[in-house]
Enzyme design. Sequence first.
Site, mmCIF file in Angstrom:
data_model
loop_
_atom_site.group_PDB
_atom_site.id
_atom_site.type_symbol
_atom_site.label_atom_id
_atom_site.label_comp_id
_atom_site.label_asym_id
_atom_site.label_seq_id
_atom_site.Cartn_x
_atom_site.Cartn_y
_atom_site.Cartn_z
ATOM 1 C CG ASP A 68 -1.894 1.307 1.460
ATOM 2 O OD1 ASP A 68 -2.142 1.188 0.800
ATOM 3 O OD2 ASP A 68 -2.374 2.372 2.159
ATOM 4 C CD GLU A 95 -2.637 2.292 -3.277
ATOM 5 O OE1 GLU A 95 -3.352 2.892 -3.994
ATOM 6 O OE2 GLU A 95 -1.856 2.790 -2.401
#
Length: 545
Positions: free
Chosen positions: A269, A299
């Site tokens: 993340d 990400e």
Amino acid sequence: MAGWCSMNALRRLRVHAPGAQQVAVFVRSHHLPGEVSSVAARREHDSWVAEFEAAVGDHYWIRVDDGPPLLDPSCHDLLVTPDGPRSVVRDPWPRQRQGAPLAQSPVVYELHVRGFGRTFSGCIQHLDHVAGIGVNVIELMPVHPFDPQHNYWGYMPLVWGAVHRPYALQPERAAEEMAELVAAAHDRGMHVWLDVVFNHTGEGNASLPTHSLRGLDDDHAYRHHADGRYIDDSGCGNDINPGDPYVRELVLEALGRYADLGIDGFRFDLASLLTRDGGELVQMITDWAAPRGVALIAEPWDLGAYQVGSPVWPPGWLQWNDRFRDDVRGFLRGEPGLVGAIRQRVQGSPDQFGADGAQRTVNFVTAHDGLTLHDLTIVTSDRHRSWDTGPELRLQQLKNHVVLLLLSAGTPMWVMGDEFARTQDGNDNPYDIDGPLTWVDWARARAWHELTECIRSLVQLRRNHPPVDVRFYGVGAEVDDSHESRSIAWSASGLYVMVNAWWEQLTFDVQEPGDWQVVIATAEPAARGPGSFTLAPRSIVVLRR
């Protein structure tokens, strides 16, 4: 190694607290809750070490000087109690192998444990459905422990290397039940990737309670502005400091624990926040993953950096590609000037990743945050590049999205339930809603069976006719990439795809010889002739020879 080491009932705890004057560990007996013992830790350089007796199930916490009770950042288990979160003594986690190598390239299905099946065990009951539509990777949203009082998605981790108890039927067996889910996926030929959140912690900003790293070594564990305020490029109140040796140790420790449960890959993340040390932590993760054969997925953005296609990601890292999401959404809702962008996305986004883009891009139209696929067709929003199609066009537009997703080069991914039009009633950010709005409604599977079958067919088409060596055309021989163009066609591996994103009919002349047959049509062609097809407005036709 930080955390507990077990020698019968003798426990050893080490924490990094260089600025502390004194550190003590407190233990509350699981069997005698009123019995609390404590022991003073001794300093060893910048760390503090304590040894004492404790039984499995006992709660424990740390106090630094006169501060609040703190979690052990390296604990294997924790429980959110009325007095706050407490670390829990437990036996070592089970260990199992990663899955056998995938027989086909990845097709990824993102799911939230509670939203998909309520528990790890409940998720197992639905794995046959997922495998049956051709998925071979499930990506679990975070399983780090978090306080569910104001959070549902799980992106506010209290510690990194434990498993969220409420996802288990038997909370004290959370790690074991997660391992059972992983093993069940492996038995069906699927891999399991896990979304991990190492870019910040659930301690949030300075106004929120101190639970762990803030009370141990705030100066070094987090990034700060010159005036002492937290840097907050995560948007979650704090940013972790990837250059801190203790942070790096905790990250690698957590990855190792999850990998020992059989996890096959990790999606990081806001991974760009892990590069604020110049990329050293990312390289350490890469070196750790290589001998284990673990997939790594970034990400690659945050509030302060955008790193899609950046050389900071070592070869082998996959990257979420938000340009694919935005360009496909915009093109299919009829925005002008996007034919050139779609040409790039279909062939693996070489404009972002270079010649090996198909091996690096994770293509998606939907993910956990933002609108579901169905809701892209009920909400008109420039921000989401979405459009309320009305009920007559809804199924057709949903099929248009999945055709572009599954017949483009790269790794395709969609979020749970999109295959049968899961809805959140237009809510684009239900991070704190735990209820029917965010749970998969399995009753919709029957009503939207046609969409599910379309996806199943597309996955099989993709595998039989992989999107490589793509050749592009327009309605004729040349691509029309003018500003007002809304059409494109391409050929790859025995498929010919014609896309009409305009609101009127268009006639396409097939530019390659062969006995072409329609295998997918999101709307029936208005007319067919030798080597030509008149496509209905806003429709896609796929031919096979």
